[in-house]
Design an enzyme around this catalytic site. Structure first.
Site: not given
Length: 500
Positions: A266-268, A270
């Site tokens: 996830s963007k959060r 990685s």
RNA sequence: GCCCCCAUCGUCUAGAGGCCUAGGACGCCACCCUUUCAAGGUGGAGAUCAGGGGUUCGAAUCCCCUUGGGGGCACCA
């Protein structure tokens, strides 16, 4: 291509990638696209790109452009889809943007309504929310309670009189759904456990589970290869396919790419945007090679493959079942391997966007071989070549006088060493100002001075490049030129004098 | 909570009953090379194949259970 997959009609397979433009191209989406692309290539099939832009609120044309650009950047191309010769709308299976296919969804929804396989639901968001909360409190699975499934005409009329707008729900048949997954083998779900899901929103916008099934049928998709996060959605799709009288494609669910903590990448946690990697100077070849091995291997110990080589070897059936952690260090290593394999000319060309514009092409070409094996990413070049575009003042400002002094020496000795170096270096004509001569003269000077080359060169390096770490010193001096080199040496000597 | 999927070194993986006292790569450590940093070379540590039961002459490989992890269960995709 050594095809082993067959489409239901016996013809070449048709696979697709269906990204949603609700964000920039995601690493996971890129990998799924790659696996589809490689499968199509390996099997001699057709690869289709379809834009799933039914979520008008979150989707943007900028994201769509980002997705298409980055897919192209990776070397992935499609036979049908947006930006393919012939245009979006041309061909038996277009258009390839869902926003332009609304009439088809409406038609199919009507069919479902007419056959009784779907029904209008008048529940409001608040009502549904209340039900979900109650289910949660009772530790029940959250799912639609079926209130509107068998409304009488009077009830329906009453809701409409209230001004409520109806969504359309699919009446999920209570049956066991079995399918043979390309990667996981036999899988079985009990659809009696499913709630009736919405296929068309109250505002008329059709939803994912519905449109994906309609489009895959109309585009004659034979093999649906997608992320494992869709595995438990598949029984819904199969139920819909049956209700609509469609042909059932073969499904293959590839493992997820994971964060270091093994949750879905996830963007959060990685960096998930392909653009970000591209901007840092990762090479598409390295990224493709890396992504391909996240969940697949050729079964040998070879690990460097071009896209074409991957297409020749890739077999969807050999894809792993377990998720794979995105290992940035491995990507870095692979990127370095690809950078080092490049010719100097090629490297200079690809380095151009990553180094200051002030650096002339010629200088870039000449420094490329000097920094090649020091680059993990192309973007790392900027720092390595900076000394060539910085002013003498900027370089001098980068270090303090005491940094020039080796551990076992003092300022006066260091100044003397630099003076000595300046003398032999300054004694060279501009025409002789080349790395090999600079090195031999400097080594002689170091020996005469009684210092080890390492100690003798360290202050020179700092003076000339402003950095303790730099490309090879003498090549750097040659590129910098005689005047600037001497000026920087003088500046360092001056600094030491002020201190002493 | 319910359903589904998964499980070999820290990580990516090889392995499809005997070739495995488990191989490679990344990372890590040491040494060599060396003007810095890298790159390169050599060597090393690192997995009782999640655990427990079976099946078999023989299991990392097959079956079952347990545990652990993940995904899904939206008028998002």
């Amino acid at each position: 291509m050594t095809g082993t997959l067959t489409s239901p009609d016996g013809g070449p397979i048709r696979v697709r990638m269906a990204p949603s433009p609700t964000g920039p191209l995601h690493i996971g989406t890129a990998r799924t696209s790659l696996y589809n692309f490689l499968t199509a290539r390996h099997e001699g099939g057709t690869y289709i790109l379809r834009i799933e832009d039914t979520d008008a609120l979150r989707g943007t044309v900028e994201y769509e452009r980002d997705i298409i650009d980055n897919l192209h950047w990776l070397g992935i191309s499609w036979d049908e889809g947006p930006q393919v010769a012939g245009g979006d709308d041309v061909g038996a299976f277009g258009p390839y943007r869902q926003s332009r296919r609304m009439d088809r969804y409406a038609r199919e929804a009507d069919r479902l309504l007419a056959s009784g396989a779907a029904y209008r639901c008048y529940c409001t968001a608040d009502e549904l929310d209340a039900v979900r909360k109650a289910q949660d409190a009772a530790r029940q699975p959250p799912r639609y309670n079926g209130r509107c499934r068998s409304l009488t005409d009077e009830q329906r009329a009453a809701f409409e009189a209230e001004g409520r707008r109806a969504a359309i729900r699919f009446a999920v048949p209570a049956e066991t759904i079995r399918f043979d997954d390309l990667i996981r083998g036999a899988v079985e779900f009990d659809n009696a456990l499913l709630g009736d899901f919405v296929i068309v929103r109250a505002d008329g916008m059709p939803l994912y589970h519905f449109v994906v099934v309609v489009d895959d049928e109309e585009m004659r998709i034979s093999h649906v290869i997608r992320g494992e996060d869709h595995l438990s959605n598949t029984p819904k799709h199969i139920a819909l396919i049956r209700a609509l009288g469609y042909r059932e494609p073969v499904f293959g669910h590839i493992p997820l790419i994971l964060n270091p903590d093994r949750s879905k990448m996830s963007k959060r946690k990685s960096q998930t945007a392909m653009t970000a990697y591209r901007e840092q100077g990762y090479l598409p070849e390295a990224m493709v090679n890396f992504l391909a091995f996240l969940g697949w291997s050729p079964g040998t110990e070879e690990e460097i493959f071009t896209l074409d080589e991957l297409a020749a070897r890739f077999e969807i059936g050999k894809v792993h079942k377990g998720g794979a952690v995105f290992d940035g260090e491995r990507l870095d290593h692979l990127n370095g391997v690809y950078i080092r394999a490049m010719s100097d000319e090629q490297l200079a060309l690809r380095l151009r966007p990553f180094v200051p514009e002030a650096l002339p092409d010629d200088a870039l070409r000449r420094i490329a071989p000097l920094i090649k094996e020091r680059l993990v990413r192309l973007g790392d070049a900027a720092e390595l070549v900076a000394f060539l575009v910085e002013t003498d003042g900027q370089v001098a400002a980068r270090y303090a006088a005491d940094e020039l002094v080796p551990k076992k020496a003092d300022a006066a000795q260091t100044a003397a060493a630099l003076v000595r170096a300046r003398e032999v270096i300054g004694a060279l004509d501009p025409a002789d100002f080349a790395a090999d001569l600079l090195e031999s003269r400097s080594r002689e000077a170091a020996e005469a001075f009684g210092w080890k080359p390492g100690d003798f060169f360290r202050p020179i390096r700092l003076a000339v490049t402003g950095r303790a770490v730099s490309p090879p010193l003498f090549g750097s001096m040659e590129l910098l030129g005689r005047d600037a080199t001497l000026a920087r040496l003088d500046a360092a000597i001056e600094k030491l004098a002020v201190t002493a």
